[in-house]
Structure formats: C-alpha cells, structure tokens
Write a protein that holds these residues in place. Structure first.
Motif, PDB file in Angstrom:
ATOM      1  N   ASN A  74       0.911  -1.219   0.390  1.00  0.00           N
ATOM      2  CA  ASN A  74       0.024   0.278  -0.031  1.00  0.00           C
ATOM      3  C   ASN A  74       0.847   1.201  -0.041  1.00  0.00           C
ATOM      4  O   ASN A  74       0.506   1.768  -0.529  1.00  0.00           O
ATOM      5  N   ARG A  75       2.121   1.510   0.978  1.00  0.00           N
ATOM      6  CA  ARG A  75       2.787   1.913   0.905  1.00  0.00           C
ATOM      7  C   ARG A  75       3.374   2.546  -0.712  1.00  0.00           C
ATOM      8  O   ARG A  75       3.118   4.193  -1.121  1.00  0.00           O
ATOM      9  N   GLN A  77       2.120   1.673  -3.793  1.00  0.00           N
ATOM     10  CA  GLN A  77       1.356   2.234  -4.474  1.00  0.00           C
ATOM     11  C   GLN A  77       0.878   4.060  -4.158  1.00  0.00           C
ATOM     12  O   GLN A  77       1.087   3.893  -4.663  1.00  0.00           O
ATOM     13  N   ALA A  78       1.070   4.158  -2.492  1.00  0.00           N
ATOM     14  CA  ALA A  78       0.810   5.759  -2.825  1.00  0.00           C
ATOM     15  C   ALA A  78       1.935   6.514  -2.566  1.00  0.00           C
ATOM     16  O   ALA A  78       1.265   7.472  -3.656  1.00  0.00           O
ATOM     17  N   ASP A  81       1.782   6.806  -6.677  1.00  0.00           N
ATOM     18  CA  ASP A  81       0.032   7.513  -6.829  1.00  0.00           C
ATOM     19  C   ASP A  81       1.325   8.493  -7.320  1.00  0.00           C
ATOM     20  O   ASP A  81       0.479   9.368  -8.030  1.00  0.00           O
TER      21      ASP A  81
END
Length: 85
Positions: A74-75, A77-78, A81
C-alpha cells in the motif's frame, strides 16, 4: 545418513553434498545467487499466471504484498500514485 529431501535418492543427495563441500567459497556463493534468482523468477511467473490480466505495475505490487506484506504494498502504491501527479 538421514536425507534432507524426500524426493531425492539418498545416494544422489550424498554426492550433491560432497560436491558442495568440495566447491570453493566463490562457487558456493555463485550457486546460491543463481538459485535465489531462479526462485524469484518462479515466484514472479506464478504471480503472472495467477493474474493473467494484470499490468506489470499490478504484478509488481502483488509480488511486494505476497513477499513483504500488504502495508508495504500500500505504501509503494501511494508513492507511485504521488509520483504520477
């Protein structure tokens, strides 16, 4: 001698271990690196086959999640992004 692998004949395993013992440090390191690389490639290929419609980015994020956990995936991915903006 008790074998380490159920699918390898004991005599074959004995020969393999003897060859490893005779190999120099550089050769053992080389073998370890090759085996590690092959394991990584097999893991990536397994993920690719299990997710046939996924993009390369998605496949890499799945790999991160499987090997390092959802939080890190998730980190990453963030971060990706954020970089795209």
């Amino acid at each position: 001698m008790r074998t380490q692998s159920r699918d390898t004949h004991p005599e074959v395993e004995r020969v393999q271990i003897e060859l490893l013992r005779k190999a120099g440090v550089a050769r053992r390191l080389e073998l370890g690196l090759v085996l590690s690389q092959e394991a990584l490639e097999l893991a990536r290929e397994g993920i690719r086959q299990a997710n046939p419609g996924a993009s390369e980015k998605e496949l890499k994020l799945i790999y991160i999640e499987v090997n390092y956990g959802k939080e890190l995936a998730n980190r990453v991915q963030a971060y990706l992004d954020m970089r795209q903006q």
